[in-house]
Write an enzyme that holds these catalytic residues in place. Structure first.
Site, PDB file in Angstrom:
ATOM      1  N   LEU A  74      35.171  76.728  27.230  1.00 41.05           N
ATOM      2  CA  LEU A  74      33.713  76.863  27.076  1.00 41.05           C
ATOM      3  C   LEU A  74      33.019  75.540  26.761  1.00 41.05           C
ATOM      4  O   LEU A  74      31.808  75.421  26.926  1.00 41.05           O
ATOM      5  CB  LEU A  74      33.381  77.889  25.984  1.00 41.05           C
ATOM      6  CG  LEU A  74      33.981  79.301  26.167  1.00 41.05           C
ATOM      7  CD1 LEU A  74      33.430  80.239  25.117  1.00 41.05           C
ATOM      8  CD2 LEU A  74      33.715  79.853  27.556  1.00 41.05           C
ATOM      9  N   LYS A  89      38.543  84.021  35.985  1.00 45.01           N
ATOM     10  CA  LYS A  89      37.426  83.110  36.265  1.00 45.01           C
ATOM     11  C   LYS A  89      36.671  83.513  37.524  1.00 45.01           C
ATOM     12  O   LYS A  89      35.436  83.406  37.571  1.00 45.01           O
ATOM     13  CB  LYS A  89      37.939  81.670  36.389  1.00 45.01           C
ATOM     14  CG  LYS A  89      38.380  81.080  35.068  1.00 45.01           C
ATOM     15  CD  LYS A  89      38.713  79.603  35.182  1.00 45.01           C
ATOM     16  CE  LYS A  89      39.124  79.080  33.804  1.00 45.01           C
ATOM     17  NZ  LYS A  89      39.502  77.643  33.842  1.00 45.01           N
ATOM     18  N   CYS A 193      43.875  67.880  32.635  1.00 41.54           N
ATOM     19  CA  CYS A 193      42.774  67.959  31.675  1.00 41.54           C
ATOM     20  C   CYS A 193      43.227  68.629  30.381  1.00 41.54           C
ATOM     21  O   CYS A 193      42.726  68.340  29.309  1.00 41.54           O
ATOM     22  CB  CYS A 193      41.549  68.639  32.270  1.00 41.54           C
ATOM     23  SG  CYS A 193      41.501  70.397  32.169  1.00 41.54           S
ATOM     24  N   CYS A 254      49.043  58.886  58.466  1.00 37.91           N
ATOM     25  CA  CYS A 254      48.799  59.949  57.474  1.00 37.91           C
ATOM     26  C   CYS A 254      49.339  61.277  57.974  1.00 37.91           C
ATOM     27  O   CYS A 254      49.094  61.671  59.116  1.00 37.91           O
ATOM     28  CB  CYS A 254      47.300  60.055  57.194  1.00 37.91           C
ATOM     29  SG  CYS A 254      46.862  61.436  56.129  1.00 37.91           S
ATOM     30  N   CYS A 257      46.044  63.609  58.628  1.00 34.51           N
ATOM     31  CA  CYS A 257      45.028  63.388  59.674  1.00 34.51           C
ATOM     32  C   CYS A 257      45.404  62.306  60.669  1.00 34.51           C
ATOM     33  O   CYS A 257      44.605  61.977  61.535  1.00 34.51           O
ATOM     34  CB  CYS A 257      43.690  63.034  59.016  1.00 34.51           C
ATOM     35  SG  CYS A 257      43.637  61.351  58.347  1.00 34.51           S
TER      36      CYS A 257
END
Ligand SMILES: [Zn+2]
Length: 262
Positions: A74, A89, A193, A254, A257
């Site tokens: 929050l 969520k 995080c 890559c 791509c």
């Protein structure tokens, strides 16, 4: 291109502050109403990004997250309130959206994203905004966007650092997110995080810049809201504070791509 459906008087009033901007205008607003954005991850990035994308009048949103709201979310995940703790969520985000604007069409998924299911989640989208928090997922999303020829706005944040870029790796001249990050992180699956901490407002700055970039991409060729700056990564430093930008060149080798897979 099919001309967008004209907006009703109530919608014109709702978006009046957009419509008076020459960079958006009536045509731009009507275009946004006809667009479909897939928002992957409803955390520190996805939550404020959803608020701005919904407020901008994007007509259809796909909301993807397999996580459950925790009290520690929050501090930065602005669409969730205390009553959402313990709820999914994606379901909570749909409830927020229904309260905010019931004219927006919404699809949700609470499946864990993997290379095997991401194509179905982004199917039909005009743009994908990825705000997930680990490289393996972000690379899977990027590869799926290249394969489906869908533009990707990638936004990430940690501590006081934000990063936003728009990628169109399906175009021969533009790089993809994998050209930027490389292949080393496909197996990595860490929630950075949770370990590192993050200033809530820093997530908001990064997310709103990502939402702005998404709107810019959606209006490319419709109104004069600027260049999407494909392959340009913007790094935001919340401590200085400052922002710098650099271009990611297309990597011809890559896996996502490169010309070798074409
Ligand atoms: Zn690439």
């Amino acid at each position: 291109m099919v001309p967008p459906t004209p907006l009703s008087p109530a919608r014109l009033e709702r978006f009046a502050r957009h419509i008076v901007l020459p960079e958006i205008g009536g045509a731009g607003q009507a275009t946004l109403a006809g667009k479909h954005v897939a928002l992957i991850g409803l955390g520190g990035i996805g939550s404020p990004a959803l608020q701005y994308l919904a407020a901008a009048g994007i007509g259809t949103l796909t909301l993807v997250d397999d996580d459950v709201v925790d009290i520690s979310n929050l501090q930065r995940q602005t669409i969730f309130a205390a009553r959402d703790i313990g709820h999914g969520k994606a379901v909570s985000a749909r409830r927020w959206l229904a309260n905010f604007d019931d004219a927006i069409t919404v699809e949700i998924s609470d499946q864990r994203i993997a290379a095997s299911n991401v194509a179905g989640m982004i199917d039909g989208a005009d743009l994908v905004l990825d705000g997930t928090d680990n490289f393996a997922t972000r690379l899977a999303v990027s590869d799926a966007c290249v394969a489906a020829q869908i533009p990707l706005v990638s936004a990430a944040v940690g501590r006081f650092q934000g990063q936003v870029g728009a990628f169109a790796g399906h175009m021969p001249e533009h790089s993809c997110y994998r050209c930027f990050v490389g292949d080393a992180f496909d197996a990595e699956d860490c929630d950075t995080c949770a370990e590192d901490g993050m200033l809530g407002a820093m997530a908001g700055w990064t997310a709103s810049f990502g939402a702005m970039h998404a709107i810019r991409v959606l209006l490319d060729g419709v109104s004069a809201f600027g260049d999407p700056q494909w392959g340009m990564v913007h790094l935001m430093d919340g401590l200085k504070p400052a922002m710098r930008s650099f271009k990611i060149a297309k990597d011809s080798a890559c896996r996502g791509c490169g010309v070798s897979i074409a």
